[in-house]
Design an enzyme around this catalytic site. Structure first.
Site, PDB file in Angstrom:
ATOM      1  N   GLY A 275     -59.470 -72.198  -4.298  1.00 49.51           N
ATOM      2  CA  GLY A 275     -60.285 -72.949  -5.633  1.00 49.51           C
ATOM      3  C   GLY A 275     -61.645 -73.148  -5.174  1.00 49.51           C
ATOM      4  O   GLY A 275     -62.348 -74.128  -5.098  1.00 49.51           O
ATOM      5  N   GLY A 276     -61.983 -72.049  -5.051  1.00 50.53           N
ATOM      6  CA  GLY A 276     -63.609 -71.887  -4.166  1.00 50.53           C
ATOM      7  C   GLY A 276     -64.581 -71.849  -5.109  1.00 50.53           C
ATOM      8  O   GLY A 276     -65.741 -71.606  -4.899  1.00 50.53           O
TER       9      GLY A 276
ATOM     10  N   ASP B 144     -60.048 -68.812  -7.649  1.00 50.98           N
ATOM     11  CA  ASP B 144     -60.070 -69.736  -8.694  1.00 50.98           C
ATOM     12  C   ASP B 144     -59.559 -69.353  -9.866  1.00 50.98           C
ATOM     13  O   ASP B 144     -59.018 -68.383  -9.879  1.00 50.98           O
ATOM     14  CB  ASP B 144     -61.611 -70.229  -8.678  1.00 50.98           C
TER      15      ASP B 144
ATOM     16  N   HIS C 137     -59.475 -83.804  -2.899  1.00 52.34           N
ATOM     17  CA  HIS C 137     -59.939 -84.938  -3.400  1.00 52.34           C
ATOM     18  C   HIS C 137     -59.773 -85.343  -5.054  1.00 52.34           C
ATOM     19  O   HIS C 137     -59.669 -86.408  -5.350  1.00 52.34           O
ATOM     20  CB  HIS C 137     -61.104 -85.347  -2.956  1.00 52.34           C
TER      21      HIS C 137
HETATM   22  C1  LIG Z   1     -64.812 -79.556  -7.009  1.00 52.95           C
HETATM   23  S1  LIG Z   1     -64.504 -77.970  -7.437  1.00 52.95           S
HETATM   24  C2  LIG Z   1     -65.029 -76.998  -5.712  1.00 52.95           C
HETATM   25  C3  LIG Z   1     -65.278 -75.855  -5.532  1.00 52.95           C
HETATM   26  C4  LIG Z   1     -65.611 -75.202  -4.600  1.00 52.95           C
HETATM   27  N1  LIG Z   1     -64.233 -75.181  -3.654  1.00 52.95           N
HETATM   28  C5  LIG Z   1     -66.964 -75.759  -3.773  1.00 52.95           C
HETATM   29  O1  LIG Z   1     -66.900 -76.649  -2.784  1.00 52.95           O
HETATM   30  O2  LIG Z   1     -67.718 -75.391  -4.547  1.00 52.95           O
HETATM   31  C6  LIG Z   1     -62.863 -77.821  -7.793  1.00 52.95           C
HETATM   32  C7  LIG Z   1     -62.462 -76.307  -7.974  1.00 52.95           C
HETATM   33  O3  LIG Z   1     -61.004 -76.409  -8.203  1.00 52.95           O
HETATM   34  C8  LIG Z   1     -60.640 -75.197  -9.078  1.00 52.95           C
HETATM   35  N2  LIG Z   1     -59.357 -75.455  -9.696  1.00 52.95           N
HETATM   36  C9  LIG Z   1     -58.867 -76.417 -10.335  1.00 52.95           C
HETATM   37  N3  LIG Z   1     -57.591 -76.239 -10.787  1.00 52.95           N
HETATM   38  C10 LIG Z   1     -57.116 -74.996 -10.212  1.00 52.95           C
HETATM   39  C11 LIG Z   1     -55.819 -74.461 -10.065  1.00 52.95           C
HETATM   40  N4  LIG Z   1     -55.080 -74.794 -10.591  1.00 52.95           N
HETATM   41  N5  LIG Z   1     -55.852 -73.322  -9.412  1.00 52.95           N
HETATM   42  C12 LIG Z   1     -57.168 -72.767  -8.851  1.00 52.95           C
HETATM   43  N6  LIG Z   1     -58.278 -73.343  -8.842  1.00 52.95           N
HETATM   44  C13 LIG Z   1     -58.234 -74.354  -9.700  1.00 52.95           C
HETATM   45  C14 LIG Z   1     -61.855 -75.671 -10.224  1.00 52.95           C
HETATM   46  O4  LIG Z   1     -61.997 -74.505 -11.178  1.00 52.95           O
HETATM   47  C15 LIG Z   1     -62.922 -75.788  -9.360  1.00 52.95           C
HETATM   48  O5  LIG Z   1     -63.635 -74.556  -9.165  1.00 52.95           O
END
Ligand SMILES: C[S@@+](CC[C@H](N)C(=O)[O-])C[C@H]1O[C@@H](n2cnc3c(N)ncnc32)[C@H](O)[C@@H]1O
Length: 449
Positions: free
Chosen positions: A263-264, A286, A337
């Site tokens: 989820g990067g 992601d 979170h």
């Molecule tokens: C708050 S962002 C944090 C992004 C990154 N880790 C950072 O610190 O910049 C949460 C991330 O979770 C991803 N996300 C949400 N649901 C997801 C899923 N089911 N599988 C993979 N990624 C997901 C979103 O696309 C988003 O990029």
């Protein structure tokens, strides 16, 4: 509390305050002597500690000294201070004042003309902020930047961070009481039953992504989306430096390890780590559209890493089985979170199934420290509450924000430990970085040193 006890507490606080102030001054002087570049976002460990002691102490002094009913009334109207800040950010007042003589200030007539707000009303907004030391009224109706407002000048990402909290997020916060006092919604941890849903009948992400309604509404929505994007950059700049500091987490000791950034996003954290620790390797995961954005970003920012395969990118849903087995590190920054407990356990369980006995999970989120304290976190000196009181208030506010938007939460180490246990993991250590975000390390529960 008796008068004598109150007096004793006040004396201890003043003593603590004086001690902490001396440390702050000495650290400032050391920085000057060393002629080193002073980065307030990455203070020395001593300065960081003294700073939060000082902030907590000042807050507790206010609580002890101020008449309690007046203090509660003041807190109940704090939203107007926030509103004044949102208005100043939207009008870019700090930019307007950036180049003026700080002794003379700028007359309100000129500021008002520039930002197109009626001058007497604008003066009242600025005076509200001057009272809390954001801007200075240097003489009657002449305003200048203060040390605090100065950081907003020509700083669009930070302005957007303030502003995004004054847009749909602010409206959603208004619906928190309605949701909490609703017997059904109060118990729900569903994304469909949040304060944001109550306000807008859609999720926050859909709200930002969907263009709806008449032309004006579309323009407004697009603007909010852009503000949010820049706000993430602004927030990241403030919170990230301690996360990458080798003294706060031993990134250097990982050597040539592979980090799977789950989820990067577009890989903001991986990119920063890749620049600082040239031996580390990365797999960025992601959702597909985000990975497409990430490819463009990395091609622009670090083409060598893409070409050499030092960074690999893959679309991956973190609720599905993890395709990269036995990685050294699975990293999740600002992921857990966003989700209620049940979803977090699923995400962690999928990682657990892919981990070797030496793999680690590192989560980077805000650590909620309670006033009662935690065995994992540094306790504030007496008579402060364990979490340094006022110095921790932004963390609690952000936790309530996660509740309002997603039914998500910022967690205590103990809460993270309980999630880990449900997923067959063990919390090893909380690495307290010199900022709001902490790194929590987890391993498989069958791992023994
Ligand atoms: C708050 S962002 C944090 C992004 C990154 N880790 C950072 O610190 O910049 C949460 C991330 O979770 C991803 N996300 C949400 N649901 C997801 C899923 N089911 N599988 C993979 N990624 C997901 C979103 O696309 C988003 O990029």
């Amino acid at each position: 509390m008796s008068k004598a006890e109150r007096a004793q507490k006040l004396r201890s606080l003043v003593h603590l305050l004086a001690e902490a102030a001396e440390v702050v001054i000495r650290e400032w002087e050391t920085e000057d002597d060393a002629n080193s570049h002073y980065d307030p976002l990455l203070p020395s460990a001593k300065l960081y500690q003294a700073r939060r002691t000082l902030v907590g102490t000042c807050g507790m002094c206010i609580d002890i000294v101020q008449e309690p009913q007046s203090r509660l009334m003041e807190m109940a109207m704090d939203q107007y201070v926030a509103r004044a800040l949102h208005i100043a950010a939207e009008a870019r007042i700090a930019d307007v004042l950036a180049a003026i003589d700080p002794k003379e200030g700028m007359p309100i007539t000129d500021i008002a003309k520039t930002v197109h707000v009626e001058e007497r009303k604008l003066a009242r907004v600025l005076r509200c902020l001057c009272t809390v030391h954001v801007f200075i009224e240097v003489k009657d109706l002449h305003f200048a930047n203060s040390v605090t407002s100065q950081v907003l000048a020509n700083n669009d990402p930070l302005c957007c961070w303030l502003l995004t909290n004054g847009q749909a997020i602010y409206t959603a916060s208004d619906k928190l009481p309605a949701v909490l006092f609703n017997p059904v919604k109060s118990r729900s941890y569903s994304l469909e039953e949040t304060a944001f849903q109550e306000a807008f009948n859609t999720s926050y992400w859909e709200y930002l992504e969907t263009d709806v309604g008449e032309p004006d509404a579309v323009a407004k929505r697009r603007q909010e989306r852009e503000v949010f994007g820049l706000a993430m950059v602004g927030g990241g700049r403030v919170h990230a430096p301690p996360l990458y500091a080798a003294t706060d987490y031993p990134w250097g000791a990982l050597g040539t390890a592979t980090i799977v950034d789950v989820g990067g996003g577009v890989g903001g954290m991986s990119l920063d780590l890749a620049r600082r620790f040239p031996e580390l390797r990365f797999v960025l995961q992601d959702r597909r559209p985000t990975i497409a954005q990430a490819r463009e970003l990395w091609q622009r920012e670090m083409p060598d890493a893409v070409m050499s395969g030092r960074i690999q990118m893959m679309a991956h849903d973190f609720f599905a089985p993890q395709p990269v087995a036995n990685a050294d590190v699975y990293l999740m920054r600002y992921v857990l979170h966003d989700w209620p407990d049940a979803e977090c356990v699923t995400i962690l369980t999928q990682l657990r199934a892919a981990m070797s006995r030496t793999s680690r999970i590192l989560t980077a989120d805000q650590a909620i420290h309670t006033t009662a304290g935690s065995a994992y976190l540094t306790r504030a000196p007496e008579p402060l509450p364990a979490n340094y009181g006022f110095a921790h208030v932004l963390a609690n506010a952000r936790d309530l924000n996660m509740m309002a938007l997603f039914n998500g939460m910022e967690r205590t180490p103990e809460q993270l430990g309980a999630l880990a246990e449900k997923a067959g993991l063990r919390l090893v250590k909380v690495w307290e970085c010199r900022g709001m975000v902490a790194i929590t390390e987890m391993c498989r529960d069958d791992w023994d040193e």
